[in-house]
Scaffold this active site. Structure first.
Site, mmCIF file in Angstrom:
data_model
loop_
_atom_site.group_PDB
_atom_site.id
_atom_site.type_symbol
_atom_site.label_atom_id
_atom_site.label_comp_id
_atom_site.label_asym_id
_atom_site.label_seq_id
_atom_site.Cartn_x
_atom_site.Cartn_y
_atom_site.Cartn_z
ATOM 1 N N LEU A 183 0.819 -1.211 0.000
ATOM 2 C CA LEU A 183 0.000 0.000 0.000
ATOM 3 C C LEU A 183 0.854 1.263 0.000
ATOM 4 O O LEU A 183 1.930 1.281 0.589
ATOM 5 C CB LEU A 183 -0.893 0.020 1.255
ATOM 6 N N ASP A 184 0.347 2.288 -0.655
ATOM 7 C CA ASP A 184 0.916 3.623 -0.512
ATOM 8 C C ASP A 184 0.295 4.245 0.735
ATOM 9 O O ASP A 184 -0.630 3.676 1.324
ATOM 10 C CB ASP A 184 0.600 4.454 -1.757
#
Length: 222
Positions: free
Chosen positions: A34-35
């Protein structure tokens, strides 16, 4: 039919899946990368403080940074420009703008070469070290401002977590995801804070766009 139905249902919920094969693979996924900004956080950072070097005014530093940031699509640049406009500062259109992905922008503002973004090293000055300490304590992102090669200030920004982030990650784990990894270009302190609150398995901070791609590929080989 099941794949087409799944793609259609995902699309109605705002999720774009590249292909039917990608949707099938999703059922076997055990790791999710995930960012941070706009994914786990709300994606609407706000300026909490503008720190100026001795002899400089906070509004002057903000005006300089916002003028250079006007043409950048980065979410932090947008927040800096929004704060300058909220304060009623008159911005200048920059010349010779150069954007370095993951690092920031540089441009000439009223004849001064301004650089705004991340720096590899903290300026060796008491005011700068104090800013880093405050940013670490408050979990803020930190944007440095330089004029003609001289550090003149820094801007602290905070981006709150999405209200549904924790619940979403719990549901992902319940669906079979065993490892949650966050790759972010942000500094280690706010990145670790997010990782701790959300119970992530690994957090990698100060990532460039290229190193994020490499990180995703590396996770796929584990």
């Amino acid at each position: 039919m099941a794949i087409v139905s799944g793609l259609s249902r995902a699309s109605r919920r705002g999720v774009v899946v590249r292909s039917g094969g990608a949707l099938e693979n999703l059922g076997r996924a055990r790791t999710m990368v995930l960012d941070k900004t706009g994914t786990l956080t709300a994606g609407h950072p706000a300026v909490t403080e503008v720190a100026a070097a001795p002899g400089r005014a906070a509004d002057g530093v903000l005006r300089m940074a916002a003028s250079a940031d006007q043409l950048s699509p980065h979410v932090l640049a947008e927040a800096v420009v929004a704060e300058a406009r909220r304060r009623g500062l008159a911005l200048s259109l920059p010349d010779e703008v150069e954007e370095v992905p993951g690092c920031g922008v540089a441009g000439t503002v009223d004849g001064v070469r301004v650089r705004v973004g991340k720096w590899d090293a903290v300026p060796d000055a008491m005011w700068a070290r104090a800013v880093v300490s405050r940013a670490g304590l408050d979990g803020c992102a930190l944007v440095w401002v330089e004029a003609d090669g001289i550090p003149v200030g820094a801007i602290l920004l905070k981006d709150p977590l999405r209200v549904d982030a924790s619940r979403t990650l719990r549901r992902l784990r319940a669906a079979g995801i065993q490892r949650l990894v966050m790759l972010t270009g942000d500094r280690p302190e706010p990145a670790r804070e997010v990782g701790k609150v959300l119970g992530l398995d690994e957090v990698r901070a100060e990532q460039t766009p290229v190193s994020k791609v490499d990180g995703v590929r590396a996770e796929g080989q584990l």
